[in-house]
Design a protein around this motif. Structure first.
Motif, PDB file in Angstrom:
ATOM      1  N   PRO A   3      36.201  46.743  38.142  1.00 55.15           N
ATOM      2  CA  PRO A   3      37.329  46.010  37.922  1.00 55.15           C
ATOM      3  C   PRO A   3      38.358  46.496  36.749  1.00 55.15           C
ATOM      4  CG  PRO A   3      35.498  44.582  37.702  1.00 55.15           C
ATOM      5  CD  PRO A   3      35.094  45.818  37.909  1.00 55.15           C
ATOM      6  N   ALA A   4      39.499  46.584  37.345  1.00 52.91           N
ATOM      7  CA  ALA A   4      40.649  46.973  36.676  1.00 52.91           C
ATOM      8  C   ALA A   4      40.703  46.448  35.156  1.00 52.91           C
ATOM      9  CB  ALA A   4      42.019  46.893  37.350  1.00 52.91           C
ATOM     10  N   ALA A   5      40.218  44.911  35.146  1.00 54.67           N
ATOM     11  CA  ALA A   5      40.246  44.476  33.977  1.00 54.67           C
ATOM     12  C   ALA A   5      39.229  44.933  32.985  1.00 54.67           C
ATOM     13  CB  ALA A   5      40.118  43.047  34.208  1.00 54.67           C
ATOM     14  N   ARG A   6      38.393  45.734  33.470  1.00 51.14           N
ATOM     15  CA  ARG A   6      37.075  46.118  32.538  1.00 51.14           C
ATOM     16  C   ARG A   6      37.256  47.479  32.282  1.00 51.14           C
ATOM     17  NH1 ARG A   6      37.064  41.880  31.352  1.00 51.14           N
ATOM     18  NH2 ARG A   6      36.029  40.292  32.086  1.00 51.14           N
ATOM     19  N   ARG A   7      38.321  48.186  32.612  1.00 50.42           N
ATOM     20  CA  ARG A   7      38.595  49.635  32.475  1.00 50.42           C
ATOM     21  C   ARG A   7      39.252  49.862  31.085  1.00 50.42           C
ATOM     22  NH1 ARG A   7      40.968  51.480  38.190  1.00 50.42           N
ATOM     23  NH2 ARG A   7      38.993  50.661  39.410  1.00 50.42           N
ATOM     24  N   GLU A  40      38.894  40.208  25.640  1.00 49.83           N
ATOM     25  CA  GLU A  40      39.123  40.537  27.020  1.00 49.83           C
ATOM     26  C   GLU A  40      37.838  40.827  28.002  1.00 49.83           C
ATOM     27  OE1 GLU A  40      41.009  44.213  26.746  1.00 49.83           O
ATOM     28  OE2 GLU A  40      42.817  43.326  25.913  1.00 49.83           O
ATOM     29  N   GLY A  41      36.644  40.927  27.172  1.00 49.62           N
ATOM     30  CA  GLY A  41      35.282  40.990  27.834  1.00 49.62           C
ATOM     31  C   GLY A  41      35.209  42.380  27.788  1.00 49.62           C
ATOM     32  N   PRO A  42      33.844  42.710  28.239  1.00 52.57           N
ATOM     33  CA  PRO A  42      33.381  44.077  28.036  1.00 52.57           C
ATOM     34  C   PRO A  42      34.385  45.208  28.719  1.00 52.57           C
ATOM     35  CG  PRO A  42      32.096  42.934  29.532  1.00 52.57           C
ATOM     36  CD  PRO A  42      32.857  41.876  28.978  1.00 52.57           C
ATOM     37  N   ARG A  70      29.559  49.010  36.659  1.00 53.74           N
ATOM     38  CA  ARG A  70      29.890  47.813  37.177  1.00 53.74           C
ATOM     39  C   ARG A  70      28.602  46.812  37.480  1.00 53.74           C
ATOM     40  NH1 ARG A  70      30.065  45.922  42.702  1.00 53.74           N
ATOM     41  NH2 ARG A  70      29.491  48.162  43.287  1.00 53.74           N
ATOM     42  N   GLU A  71      27.561  47.728  37.967  1.00 53.03           N
ATOM     43  CA  GLU A  71      26.508  46.722  38.332  1.00 53.03           C
ATOM     44  C   GLU A  71      25.708  46.155  36.863  1.00 53.03           C
ATOM     45  OE1 GLU A  71      23.851  49.437  40.160  1.00 53.03           O
ATOM     46  OE2 GLU A  71      24.775  49.195  42.149  1.00 53.03           O
ATOM     47  N   ARG A  72      26.212  46.831  35.792  1.00 54.80           N
ATOM     48  CA  ARG A  72      25.517  46.319  34.381  1.00 54.80           C
ATOM     49  C   ARG A  72      26.390  45.732  33.525  1.00 54.80           C
ATOM     50  NH1 ARG A  72      23.507  50.337  36.909  1.00 54.80           N
ATOM     51  NH2 ARG A  72      21.292  50.835  36.722  1.00 54.80           N
ATOM     52  N   LEU A  73      27.893  45.248  33.850  1.00 56.02           N
ATOM     53  CA  LEU A  73      28.525  44.660  33.173  1.00 56.02           C
ATOM     54  C   LEU A  73      27.939  43.282  32.684  1.00 56.02           C
ATOM     55  CD1 LEU A  73      31.913  45.177  34.801  1.00 56.02           C
ATOM     56  CD2 LEU A  73      31.410  45.765  32.954  1.00 56.02           C
ATOM     57  N   SER A  74      27.351  42.286  33.548  1.00 57.01           N
ATOM     58  CA  SER A  74      26.862  41.211  33.041  1.00 57.01           C
ATOM     59  C   SER A  74      25.717  41.374  31.953  1.00 57.01           C
ATOM     60  CB  SER A  74      26.102  40.430  34.237  1.00 57.01           C
ATOM     61  OG  SER A  74      25.205  41.416  34.925  1.00 57.01           O
TER      62      SER A  74
END
Length: 115
Positions: A3-7, A40-42, A70-74
């Motif tokens: 997600p763009a918010a996580r970049r 903002e989160g990771p 992306r699969e490991r963000l959580s």
């Protein structure tokens, strides 16, 4: 797709993470992780240099890493900033090998932070 918010797009935060963060590596990847205090989160950024290969190879490696991350963000705490640097050996690695390397690096980081 990540997600763009996580970049990670902030150059200063990129630099701070690679300089101040904990570094863990494998023959194909180096992961820099820093609890930079973001709200903002990771956030995740990638470095894939020309040493990895031509543009086609570099983009393939980046796409694989973005998908795996992306699969490991959580699994990442909300304030961590991660920079994943691909080494030349990552060009010949398949997705499963990159996943194992990424998991190993993130697990080492978690163990170091919890210690």
């Amino acid at each position: 797709m990540l997600p763009a918010a996580r970049r990670l797009t902030d150059g200063d935060l990129f630099r701070d993470t690679t300089r101040q963060g904990r570094r863990h590596g494998t023959p194909r990847l180096v992961v820099h992780a820093w609890d930079g205090g973001t709200t903002e989160g990771p956030l995740v950024g990638f470095v894939v240099s020309k040493a990895v290969g031509n543009a086609v190879v570099r983009n393939r490696v980046k796409r694989r890493l973005r998908h795996l991350t992306r699969e490991r963000l959580s699994m990442l705490p909300g304030s961590v900033v991660v920079v994943v640097r691909a080494l030349p050996a990552s060009a010949d690695a398949d997705c499963a090998q990159l996943a194992a390397d990424l998991d190993r690096c993130l697990e080492r980081w978690r163990e170091a932070v919890m210690a």
